[in-house]
Design a protein around this motif. Structure first.
Motif, PDB file in Angstrom:
ATOM      1  N   ALA A 139       0.828  -1.213   0.000  1.00  0.00           N
ATOM      2  CA  ALA A 139       0.000   0.000   0.000  1.00  0.00           C
ATOM      3  C   ALA A 139       0.859   1.257   0.000  1.00  0.00           C
ATOM      4  CB  ALA A 139      -0.923  -0.008   1.210  1.00  0.00           C
ATOM      5  N   SER A 140       0.360   2.291  -0.699  1.00  0.00           N
ATOM      6  CA  SER A 140       1.024   3.597  -0.760  1.00  0.00           C
ATOM      7  C   SER A 140      -0.048   4.652  -1.035  1.00  0.00           C
ATOM      8  CB  SER A 140       2.079   3.614  -1.869  1.00  0.00           C
ATOM      9  OG  SER A 140       1.451   3.505  -3.135  1.00  0.00           O
ATOM     10  N   PRO A 141       0.275   5.937  -0.836  1.00  0.00           N
ATOM     11  CA  PRO A 141      -0.725   6.975  -1.141  1.00  0.00           C
ATOM     12  C   PRO A 141      -1.208   6.911  -2.585  1.00  0.00           C
ATOM     13  CG  PRO A 141       1.040   7.890   0.181  1.00  0.00           C
ATOM     14  CD  PRO A 141       1.468   6.495  -0.189  1.00  0.00           C
ATOM     15  N   GLU A 142      -0.326   6.515  -3.515  1.00  0.00           N
ATOM     16  CA  GLU A 142      -0.711   6.422  -4.921  1.00  0.00           C
ATOM     17  C   GLU A 142      -1.526   5.166  -5.190  1.00  0.00           C
ATOM     18  OE1 GLU A 142       2.456   6.749  -3.875  1.00  0.00           O
ATOM     19  OE2 GLU A 142       2.571   8.933  -4.146  1.00  0.00           O
ATOM     20  N   HIS A 143      -1.265   4.097  -4.422  1.00  0.00           N
ATOM     21  CA  HIS A 143      -1.961   2.827  -4.618  1.00  0.00           C
ATOM     22  C   HIS A 143      -2.425   2.289  -3.266  1.00  0.00           C
ATOM     23  CE1 HIS A 143      -0.550   2.715  -8.783  1.00  0.00           C
ATOM     24  NE2 HIS A 143       0.654   3.032  -8.332  1.00  0.00           N
ATOM     25  N   PRO A 144      -3.488   2.877  -2.717  1.00  0.00           N
ATOM     26  CA  PRO A 144      -3.981   2.410  -1.416  1.00  0.00           C
ATOM     27  C   PRO A 144      -4.548   0.999  -1.509  1.00  0.00           C
ATOM     28  CG  PRO A 144      -5.496   4.000  -2.396  1.00  0.00           C
ATOM     29  CD  PRO A 144      -4.271   3.997  -3.257  1.00  0.00           C
ATOM     30  N   ALA A 145      -4.564   0.338  -0.359  1.00  0.00           N
ATOM     31  CA  ALA A 145      -5.107  -1.022  -0.282  1.00  0.00           C
ATOM     32  C   ALA A 145      -6.449  -0.988   0.432  1.00  0.00           C
ATOM     33  CB  ALA A 145      -4.142  -1.928   0.473  1.00  0.00           C
ATOM     34  N   SER A 146      -7.408  -1.725  -0.122  1.00  0.00           N
ATOM     35  CA  SER A 146      -8.742  -1.788   0.461  1.00  0.00           C
ATOM     36  C   SER A 146      -9.141  -3.230   0.691  1.00  0.00           C
ATOM     37  CB  SER A 146      -9.782  -1.111  -0.453  1.00  0.00           C
ATOM     38  OG  SER A 146      -9.482   0.259  -0.616  1.00  0.00           O
ATOM     39  N   GLY A 147      -9.923  -3.467   1.729  1.00  0.00           N
ATOM     40  CA  GLY A 147     -10.375  -4.824   2.022  1.00  0.00           C
ATOM     41  C   GLY A 147     -11.653  -4.823   2.827  1.00  0.00           C
ATOM     42  N   LYS A 148     -12.507  -5.800   2.573  1.00  0.00           N
ATOM     43  CA  LYS A 148     -13.774  -5.921   3.286  1.00  0.00           C
ATOM     44  C   LYS A 148     -13.570  -6.804   4.513  1.00  0.00           C
ATOM     45  CE  LYS A 148     -18.598  -7.342   2.558  1.00  0.00           C
ATOM     46  NZ  LYS A 148     -19.175  -6.024   2.908  1.00  0.00           N
ATOM     47  N   LEU A 149     -13.923  -6.284   5.677  1.00  0.00           N
ATOM     48  CA  LEU A 149     -13.791  -7.019   6.929  1.00  0.00           C
ATOM     49  C   LEU A 149     -15.113  -7.682   7.282  1.00  0.00           C
ATOM     50  CD1 LEU A 149     -11.695  -4.512   9.099  1.00  0.00           C
ATOM     51  CD2 LEU A 149     -10.916  -6.222   7.450  1.00  0.00           C
ATOM     52  N   GLN A 150     -15.039  -8.879   7.801  1.00  0.00           N
ATOM     53  CA  GLN A 150     -16.226  -9.633   8.179  1.00  0.00           C
ATOM     54  C   GLN A 150     -16.334  -9.733   9.700  1.00  0.00           C
ATOM     55  OE1 GLN A 150     -16.413 -13.432   6.158  1.00  0.00           O
ATOM     56  NE2 GLN A 150     -15.363 -12.616   4.356  1.00  0.00           N
ATOM     57  N   GLY A 151     -17.530  -9.927  10.177  1.00  0.00           N
ATOM     58  CA  GLY A 151     -17.747 -10.142  11.606  1.00  0.00           C
ATOM     59  C   GLY A 151     -17.414  -8.946  12.464  1.00  0.00           C
ATOM     60  N   VAL A 152     -17.553  -7.727  11.932  1.00  0.00           N
ATOM     61  CA  VAL A 152     -17.230  -6.537  12.726  1.00  0.00           C
ATOM     62  C   VAL A 152     -18.316  -6.316  13.775  1.00  0.00           C
ATOM     63  CG1 VAL A 152     -15.914  -5.430  10.892  1.00  0.00           C
ATOM     64  CG2 VAL A 152     -18.378  -5.022  11.063  1.00  0.00           C
ATOM     65  N   PRO A 153     -17.938  -5.914  14.976  1.00  0.00           N
ATOM     66  CA  PRO A 153     -18.941  -5.683  16.024  1.00  0.00           C
ATOM     67  C   PRO A 153     -19.690  -4.371  15.812  1.00  0.00           C
ATOM     68  CG  PRO A 153     -16.772  -5.114  16.826  1.00  0.00           C
ATOM     69  CD  PRO A 153     -16.573  -5.703  15.454  1.00  0.00           C
ATOM     70  N   PRO A 204       1.510   0.317   4.446  1.00  0.00           N
ATOM     71  CA  PRO A 204       1.435  -1.061   4.954  1.00  0.00           C
ATOM     72  C   PRO A 204       1.094  -1.066   6.449  1.00  0.00           C
ATOM     73  CG  PRO A 204       3.383  -0.785   3.589  1.00  0.00           C
ATOM     74  CD  PRO A 204       2.812   0.590   3.809  1.00  0.00           C
ATOM     75  N   ILE A 205       0.329  -2.033   6.862  1.00  0.00           N
ATOM     76  CA  ILE A 205      -0.024  -2.166   8.276  1.00  0.00           C
ATOM     77  C   ILE A 205       1.136  -2.851   8.991  1.00  0.00           C
ATOM     78  CG2 ILE A 205      -1.612  -3.246   9.905  1.00  0.00           C
ATOM     79  CD1 ILE A 205      -3.810  -2.953   7.852  1.00  0.00           C
ATOM     80  N   ASP A 206       1.791  -2.127   9.896  1.00  0.00           N
ATOM     81  CA  ASP A 206       2.937  -2.695  10.604  1.00  0.00           C
ATOM     82  C   ASP A 206       2.444  -3.576  11.756  1.00  0.00           C
ATOM     83  OD1 ASP A 206       2.061  -0.893  12.489  1.00  0.00           O
ATOM     84  OD2 ASP A 206       3.811   0.402  12.388  1.00  0.00           O
ATOM     85  N   PRO A 207       3.360  -4.343  12.385  1.00  0.00           N
ATOM     86  CA  PRO A 207       2.921  -5.266  13.449  1.00  0.00           C
ATOM     87  C   PRO A 207       2.126  -4.613  14.574  1.00  0.00           C
ATOM     88  CG  PRO A 207       5.125  -5.852  12.734  1.00  0.00           C
ATOM     89  CD  PRO A 207       4.781  -4.565  12.040  1.00  0.00           C
ATOM     90  N   PRO A 208       2.543  -3.447  15.124  1.00  0.00           N
ATOM     91  CA  PRO A 208       1.725  -2.852  16.185  1.00  0.00           C
ATOM     92  C   PRO A 208       0.313  -2.487  15.729  1.00  0.00           C
ATOM     93  CG  PRO A 208       3.924  -1.910  16.199  1.00  0.00           C
ATOM     94  CD  PRO A 208       3.800  -2.694  14.935  1.00  0.00           C
ATOM     95  N   SER A 209       0.185  -2.009  14.487  1.00  0.00           N
ATOM     96  CA  SER A 209      -1.139  -1.660  13.959  1.00  0.00           C
ATOM     97  C   SER A 209      -1.985  -2.922  13.772  1.00  0.00           C
ATOM     98  CB  SER A 209      -1.004  -0.917  12.627  1.00  0.00           C
ATOM     99  OG  SER A 209      -0.309   0.299  12.793  1.00  0.00           O
ATOM    100  N   ARG A 210      -1.355  -4.012  13.369  1.00  0.00           N
ATOM    101  CA  ARG A 210      -2.080  -5.282  13.232  1.00  0.00           C
ATOM    102  C   ARG A 210      -2.648  -5.716  14.578  1.00  0.00           C
ATOM    103  NH1 ARG A 210      -0.509 -10.079  14.899  1.00  0.00           N
ATOM    104  NH2 ARG A 210      -1.465 -11.975  14.021  1.00  0.00           N
TER     105      ARG A 210
END
Length: 663
Positions: A488-502, A530-536
């Motif tokens: 992921a980058s500002p020019e090419h962001p990453a998107s994803g659908k999350l399931q089971g969100v509260p 990119p999502i780093d380990p602490p953000s994960r």
């Protein structure tokens, strides 16, 4: 700090000490002082960060972090055996030191990467580099002096101060400054820079070191001593011709030695192999017991081949081996469980400044620099009046200091456990069994409808309990999205659908660093980095239901009131340092004096092995951190140290007689 410098006892030609200078030191000593200081900066700076990096940065549990720590540190103390052998026989001192510094420098920079395969590769390179570097720098110090040169002991004292200076600065720079203000990656990067300084210093002034070695009548040639006769060899032959000490036939007899050989060489590995077959332990848990068993069998066979007073003296090495192991097993909690305690159970404020967890590890190095001259003066004064304690007595005293050191931590744990924190809560999610978290100190009071914790509630417990209460579909979709976000980058962001969100879910605050956006209607998360380990870790924690997540976080914040003063840690480190000063200077010297010449390398290797085994056992025990209460945890080491001290006091006189004329 663990014993770092075996006295240089090989690789020196037997030239006459006549006309040897008795004042001043070769300039090369200060080159090696700086070379080793920067290398120790690297090791102790990195060690101060290691377990906290896994727990705080990657969101691991302490048990997993301690497992990596035990393997790394045990191999660090094992690798010099092979590195020293290769340098003596094939490579030579100078190429080995340069190669070791290069390996460690590269390995340290590998640690700046979050990808775990790269990080593990860095640890492997550090182990290899340490094996080549560590024993050979020490050997060079000894080769700059002729046998009988009165400056030799003082030279090793100066060298020892350089080691402790590096051991003090590493945790302060890498932890107190860089990790606290810029992150773990900068702290690890600083250890790589330190190795560059070490390498440049050695390479830049290697000619001076070589001139000083040659001026002392010694050589850097490979295998310079192989096959040479020496006074030490003749003394070993005389020892074997002397009768054994009277009254100690059972202890030094063949039957007793063979019994010990069977115990350590057969029963212990059989037990661990059976545990593996039954599925109780992983295959990795079998490696160290089997390796130790092989060496135990080798030691037993060697010991049986020694006769008379030589066997008595050799037996002392193996008796004291056990107590050396007990000492370092407890002492080396500094880089592991005491790091967890400093991070999660200690108040940051120390008088006028905030003290980071890593900085406490600098207390040992500072203590050595300040207190070592005092201990040296005490031993000298006692020696002059014929009252200096024997080797066994000094080791017993060291165990007493260590028991007191861990007793201070028991006091800290009791004080921390005395504070109870509570928050209102209607119910605990059905999927959560609180008895499996935080050693039973984290509970739900059903009568009062309150969530309760004794002592502090560490962040690693919070992350674990919240992750386990999240919908499995949510956890799976987050893990997939983390992998997809790698580019992921500002020019090419990453998107994803999350399931089971509260309900009322919004992850943007938890992972603000990645500049996220959240579309609640489609449950789509977008990030520009990119999502780093602490953000994960933070993102996984957000998946818990809000009616559970918020009280848990509130309780963790409230439980900070249970944190105790850092003076407990300072006291513990100082008492442990006093213990080190009683055991570290005498151990290696004792081995060089007692070991038969034909087994000198083997027995020194055995003594070094005790540090490796101690790291492994101590690290294995540390895997229970968070599964037993801190009070019980520290009490275990108080008991092992106190029992060791008691047994050593009882063995002082027998051991002294078995040593014959060696003091």
């Amino acid at each position: 700090m663990p014993p770092r410098n075996p006295p240089e006892s090989s690789g020196v030609t037997q030239t006459s000490p006549q006309n040897a200078p008795t004042t001043g030191h070769p300039r090369g000593l200060y080159v090696l002082f700086g070379t080793e200081m920067w290398e120790r900066f690297c090791y102790y700076g990195m060690r101060a960060l290691l377990v906290l990096y896994f727990v705080e940065h990657h969101g691991w549990q302490p048990s997993r972090a301690s497992s990596v720590f035990k393997w790394y540190t045990s191999l660090i103390y094992l690798s010099p055996l092979l590195g020293g052998f290769l340098a003596d026989r094939y490579l030579g001192l100078r190429p080995s030191i340069v190669a070791g510094a290069v390996f460690m420098g590269i390995g340290s920079f590998f640690l700046t990467q979050d990808a775990l395969p790269v990080f593990y590769t860095g640890l492997v390179l550090l182990v290899i580099g340490n094996g080549f570097f560590k024993p050979n720098v020490t050997t060079l110090v000894g080769r700059m002096y002729r046998p009988g040169d009165a400056r030799r002991d003082r030279a090793f004292t100066i060298f020892y101060m350089g080691i402790n200076l590096g051991g003090m600065l590493g945790p302060l720079v890498c932890g107190q400054w860089l990790r606290a203000h810029y992150g773990f990656n900068y702290g690890f990067g600083a250890t790589g820079v330190a190795m560059i300084f070490s390498l440049l210093l050695f390479v830049g002034f290697r000619k001076q070191v070589e001139r000083d070695v040659l001026a002392a009548g010694n050589t850097l040639a490979v295998g310079a001593l192989v096959g040479q006769e020496s006074a030490a060899k003749r003394q070993g032959e005389m020892d074997e011709a002397k009768p054994a000490a009277k009254g100690f036939a059972p202890m030094a007899g063949r039957g007793f030695i063979m019994l010990m050989g069977v115990l350590f060489g057969a029963l212990i590995p059989v037990y661990f192999v059976s545990q593996y077959i039954q599925g109780h332990v992983p295959l990795s848990a079998v490696f160290m017991p089997v390796a130790v068993a092989g060496i135990a069998i080798w030691m037993t066979a060697s010991l049986l081949s020694v006769k008379g007073a030589g066997r008595d003296k050799s037996l002392v090495i193996f008796i004291l081996f056990v107590f050396q192991l007990l000492f370092w097993m407890a002492f080396e909690q500094a880089g592991n469980s005491l790091s967890f305690w400093a991070e999660f159970n200690t108040v940051r404020k120390m008088v006028f400044f905030d003290m980071e967890a890593e900085a406490y590890q600098a207390v040992n190095g500072l203590g050595i620099v300040l207190v070592a001259p005092i201990f040296a003066w005490i031993w000298l004064r006692l020696h002059r009046v014929g009252r200096e304690p024997s080797t066994g007595m000094k080791m017993a005293i060291s165990m007493v200091f260590l028991a007191l050191s861990l007793l201070a931590m028991v006091g800290a744990a009791v004080a921390e456990n005395a504070t109870e924190s509570r928050v209102a809560l209607e119910r605990v999610p059905e999927a959560i069994d609180l008895s499996t978290f935080d050693a039973g100190r984290f509970q739900f009071d059903a009568a009062k409808r309150e969530l309760v914790v004794r002592g502090t509630l560490p962040s690693f417990v919070v992350h674990d309990v919240l992750k386990q209460s999240a919908d499995p579909k949510y956890v799976e979709s987050v893990e997939a999205f983390v992998r997809e976000s790698a580019q992921a980058s500002p020019e090419h962001p990453a998107s994803g659908k999350l399931q089971g969100v509260p309900a009322e879910y919004d992850p943007t605050g938890a992972i603000a660093k990645t500049k996220p956006s959240w579309d609640a209607a489609s449950a789509t998360l977008t990030v520009n980095e990119p999502i780093d380990p602490p953000s994960r870790t933070a993102l996984l924690s957000e998946g818990a239901p809000a009616e559970w997540r918020n009280p848990v976080r509130e309780l963790a914040k409230k439980s900070d009131a249970a944190r105790v003063t850092g003076f407990w840690l300072v006291l513990s480190y100082l008492l442990a340092t006093f213990g080190e000063l009683c055991i570290s200077p005498v151990g290696y010297s004792m081995v060089t004096k007692l070991a038969p010449t034909r087994f000198a390398s083997l027995f020194m290797g055995v003594w070094l092995l005790s540090n490796s085994v101690a790291q492994y056992i101590g690290g294995s025990i540390s895997e229970s951190w968070g599964k037993v209460t801190p009070t019980h945890y520290f009490t275990l080491f108080v008991a092992s140290s106190a029992v060791g001290a008691l047994l050593l006091f009882l063995l002082v006189r027998p051991v002294r007689k078995l040593m014959h004329d060696v003091h």
